[in-house]
Design an enzyme around this catalytic site. Structure first.
Site, mmCIF file in Angstrom:
data_model
loop_
_atom_site.group_PDB
_atom_site.id
_atom_site.type_symbol
_atom_site.label_atom_id
_atom_site.label_comp_id
_atom_site.label_asym_id
_atom_site.label_seq_id
_atom_site.Cartn_x
_atom_site.Cartn_y
_atom_site.Cartn_z
ATOM 1 N N HIS A 269 -13.720 7.548 -35.066
ATOM 2 C CA HIS A 269 -14.594 7.283 -33.922
ATOM 3 C C HIS A 269 -13.777 7.344 -32.648
ATOM 4 O O HIS A 269 -12.561 7.507 -32.682
ATOM 5 C CB HIS A 269 -15.307 5.931 -34.058
ATOM 6 C CG HIS A 269 -14.443 4.741 -33.818
ATOM 7 N ND1 HIS A 269 -14.904 3.595 -33.240
ATOM 8 C CD2 HIS A 269 -13.132 4.506 -34.068
ATOM 9 C CE1 HIS A 269 -13.938 2.693 -33.152
ATOM 10 N NE2 HIS A 269 -12.854 3.230 -33.658
ATOM 11 N N HIS B 85 -9.917 8.959 -33.370
ATOM 12 C CA HIS B 85 -8.912 8.254 -34.167
ATOM 13 C C HIS B 85 -9.645 7.619 -35.337
ATOM 14 O O HIS B 85 -10.859 7.463 -35.315
ATOM 15 C CB HIS B 85 -8.162 7.201 -33.339
ATOM 16 C CG HIS B 85 -8.991 6.039 -32.928
ATOM 17 N ND1 HIS B 85 -9.902 6.102 -31.881
ATOM 18 C CD2 HIS B 85 -9.084 4.780 -33.427
ATOM 19 C CE1 HIS B 85 -10.498 4.921 -31.754
ATOM 20 N NE2 HIS B 85 -10.035 4.100 -32.683
ATOM 21 N N ASP C 208 -18.500 6.859 -45.033
ATOM 22 C CA ASP C 208 -17.164 7.201 -45.526
ATOM 23 C C ASP C 208 -16.782 8.632 -45.170
ATOM 24 O O ASP C 208 -17.527 9.580 -45.429
ATOM 25 C CB ASP C 208 -17.085 6.994 -47.038
ATOM 26 C CG ASP C 208 -15.661 7.026 -47.554
ATOM 27 O OD1 ASP C 208 -14.746 6.599 -46.818
ATOM 28 O OD2 ASP C 208 -15.456 7.476 -48.704
ATOM 29 N N HIS C 209 -15.604 8.761 -44.576
ATOM 30 C CA HIS C 209 -15.038 10.046 -44.158
ATOM 31 C C HIS C 209 -15.934 10.793 -43.170
ATOM 32 O O HIS C 209 -16.041 12.010 -43.214
ATOM 33 C CB HIS C 209 -14.681 10.914 -45.375
ATOM 34 C CG HIS C 209 -13.474 10.414 -46.086
ATOM 35 N ND1 HIS C 209 -13.550 9.440 -47.059
ATOM 36 C CD2 HIS C 209 -12.167 10.719 -45.947
ATOM 37 C CE1 HIS C 209 -12.341 9.177 -47.501
ATOM 38 N NE2 HIS C 209 -11.484 9.938 -46.842
ATOM 39 N N GLU D 18 -11.602 -3.812 -39.045
ATOM 40 C CA GLU D 18 -11.190 -2.536 -38.472
ATOM 41 C C GLU D 18 -9.722 -2.283 -38.815
ATOM 42 O O GLU D 18 -9.325 -1.152 -39.095
ATOM 43 C CB GLU D 18 -11.383 -2.557 -36.962
ATOM 44 C CG GLU D 18 -11.022 -1.249 -36.292
ATOM 45 C CD GLU D 18 -11.243 -1.297 -34.796
ATOM 46 O OE1 GLU D 18 -12.330 -0.908 -34.356
ATOM 47 O OE2 GLU D 18 -10.319 -1.727 -34.076
#
Length: 135
Positions: A14, A39, A79-80, A124
């Site tokens: 993001h 990143h 995810d990914h 995070e």
């Protein structure tokens, strides 16, 4: 009341960037998180439900069923992925960890039955996390 927590993991990219601001203001506010090349994070999510144990099973919720719901409504969509681009239910939102925790709640809560979604804890990094209680 009994609380049951399932821990899962996903990776996503993001950037934090307000398009109404100048590049300088974004960089001053968000630092490296405003990197125009994005990143990523290795997120860890703790999904907690609460309720009373069933007399027949002793469960407040079958953990396999909870795991399946988390996979379908949270992990598979996130995810990914690039959170800013690839996830329809995040479109137009600032993809901070705070906003992401609220959005995950909204995706998961309607599918929890027999007990109540109590908390989303979203890491995070190992040192930064958000708790959201649906308020």
């Amino acid at each position: 009341m009994v609380y049951l927590t399932r821990v899962e993991h996903f990776n996503a990219a993001h950037k934090l960037y307000n398009p109404a601001w100048s590049r300088e203001q974004n960089e001053a506010t968000f630092g490296p998180c405003a990197n125009e090349n994005w990143h990523g994070h290795n997120y860890e999510i703790h999904v907690t439900v609460k309720g009373r144990p069933d007399a027949d099973t002793g469960f407040i919720m079958d953990v396999k069923a909870l795991s399946k719901l988390i996979k379908e409504h949270v992990l598979d969509p996130l995810d990914h992925q690039n959170l800013n681009i690839d996830v329809p239910w995040l479109a137009g939102k600032m993809c901070s960890t705070e906003v992401l925790a609220e959005a995950i709640w909204q995706q998961l809560a309607p599918h929890i039955s027999g007990c109540t979604l109590h908390q989303i804890r979203l890491y995070e990094t190992p040192r930064i996390y958000v708790d959201y209680f649906g308020e």
